[in-house]
Design a protein around this motif. Structure first.
Motif, PDB file in Angstrom:
ATOM      1  N   UNK A 185       6.973  10.638   5.031  1.00  0.00           N
ATOM      2  CA  UNK A 185       6.340  10.427   6.336  1.00  0.00           C
ATOM      3  C   UNK A 185       5.061   9.610   6.211  1.00  0.00           C
ATOM      4  N   UNK A 186       4.732   8.925   7.283  1.00  0.00           N
ATOM      5  CA  UNK A 186       3.478   8.192   7.327  1.00  0.00           C
ATOM      6  C   UNK A 186       2.339   9.167   7.485  1.00  0.00           C
ATOM      7  N   UNK A 187       1.187   8.801   6.929  1.00  0.00           N
ATOM      8  CA  UNK A 187      -0.021   9.591   7.097  1.00  0.00           C
ATOM      9  C   UNK A 187      -1.024   8.723   7.853  1.00  0.00           C
ATOM     10  N   UNK A 188      -1.184   8.975   9.143  1.00  0.00           N
ATOM     11  CA  UNK A 188      -2.087   8.158   9.958  1.00  0.00           C
ATOM     12  C   UNK A 188      -3.480   8.727  10.005  1.00  0.00           C
ATOM     13  N   UNK A 189      -3.767   9.714   9.193  1.00  0.00           N
ATOM     14  CA  UNK A 189      -5.103  10.302   9.141  1.00  0.00           C
ATOM     15  C   UNK A 189      -5.899   9.526   8.087  1.00  0.00           C
ATOM     16  N   UNK A 213       0.834  -1.210   0.000  1.00  0.00           N
ATOM     17  CA  UNK A 213       0.000   0.000   0.000  1.00  0.00           C
ATOM     18  C   UNK A 213       0.869   1.261   0.000  1.00  0.00           C
ATOM     19  N   UNK A 214       2.035   1.193   0.634  1.00  0.00           N
ATOM     20  CA  UNK A 214       2.935   2.340   0.632  1.00  0.00           C
ATOM     21  C   UNK A 214       3.395   2.657  -0.791  1.00  0.00           C
ATOM     22  N   UNK A 215       3.790   1.611  -1.527  1.00  0.00           N
ATOM     23  CA  UNK A 215       4.267   1.817  -2.895  1.00  0.00           C
ATOM     24  C   UNK A 215       3.147   2.322  -3.793  1.00  0.00           C
ATOM     25  N   UNK A 216       1.931   1.812  -3.580  1.00  0.00           N
ATOM     26  CA  UNK A 216       0.790   2.275  -4.375  1.00  0.00           C
ATOM     27  C   UNK A 216       0.514   3.753  -4.097  1.00  0.00           C
ATOM     28  N   UNK A 217       0.543   4.126  -2.817  1.00  0.00           N
ATOM     29  CA  UNK A 217       0.295   5.525  -2.451  1.00  0.00           C
ATOM     30  C   UNK A 217       1.366   6.424  -3.028  1.00  0.00           C
TER      31      UNK A 217
END
Length: 194
Positions: free
Chosen positions: A188-192, A3-7
């Motif tokens: 950075x991660x997006x936890x929202x 999912x990280x690579x897709x985003x």
């Protein structure tokens, strides 16, 4: 794909599309501005050629005193500009008003840019010259002695602390070789998740 690579792929694609659209719009607006300025220049040059040709035919018939006055008039006309609210037609048949103030603004802007460019070049040349002089005056730098640096930092116990630092560094290198960790992502991660 994770999912990280897709985003990341989605974000990169969006950014490229947005940049492409921005530069296309910028190119169109500059193309239009260029066309308007060409029309202004063309009109000014036609007016000057017409007035200069007219004066040349009149000056042949006049005496020497009048020739000097005609020369002054021609010189004054070289710096004439379009009337305050002259209207120029474009290919799209849109009416565009170009005032003398706008033409003067463009001239001043071009002059300012040229002056700024020359000032930057002078500053860069001066800075490069100063750097060369400083390097020549400084001479070769001494290699730093690690033991002297450690003695300054840690005082009498510098040998003990240096041994601990070497142990920690070599232990880290050994663990890295054994585990072969992956690099952490640089975004950075997006936890929202709303």
């Amino acid at each position: 794909m994770t999912s990280w690579a897709e985003s990341f792929t989605h974000a990169a694609t969006w950014q490229l599309k947005t940049e492409l659209a921005y530069w296309k719009a910028k190119a169109k607006s500059l193309e239009y501005e260029n066309e308007v300025l060409h029309n202004v220049i063309r009109e000014n040059s036609m007016q000057f050629k017409h007035s200069a040709g007219k004066r040349a035919s009149e000056s042949e018939d006049e005496d020497e005193h009048n020739v000097e006055e005609t020369y002054e008039d021609a010189y004054a006309d070289e710096q004439t500009y379009p009337d305050e609210q002259e209207v120029y037609k474009t290919e799209d048949n849109d009416d565009l008003e170009v005032s003398e103030e706008f033409v003067n603004f463009l001239r001043e802007n071009a002059k300012y840019r040229e002056d700024a460019r020359q000032e930057r070049e002078r500053y860069k040349a001066k800075e490069a010259k100063e750097n060369i002089v400083e390097e020549i005056e400084a001479g070769p730098s001494k290699p730093k002695d690690k033991t002297e640096e450690l003695k300054e930092l840690y005082g009498d116990n510098w040998m003990k602390i240096a041994a601990i630092e070497n142990y920690v560094q070599s232990n880290f290198i050994n663990e890295s070789d054994i585990c072969q960790p992956m690099y952490w992502p640089n975004i950075p991660f997006n936890f929202n998740f709303s």
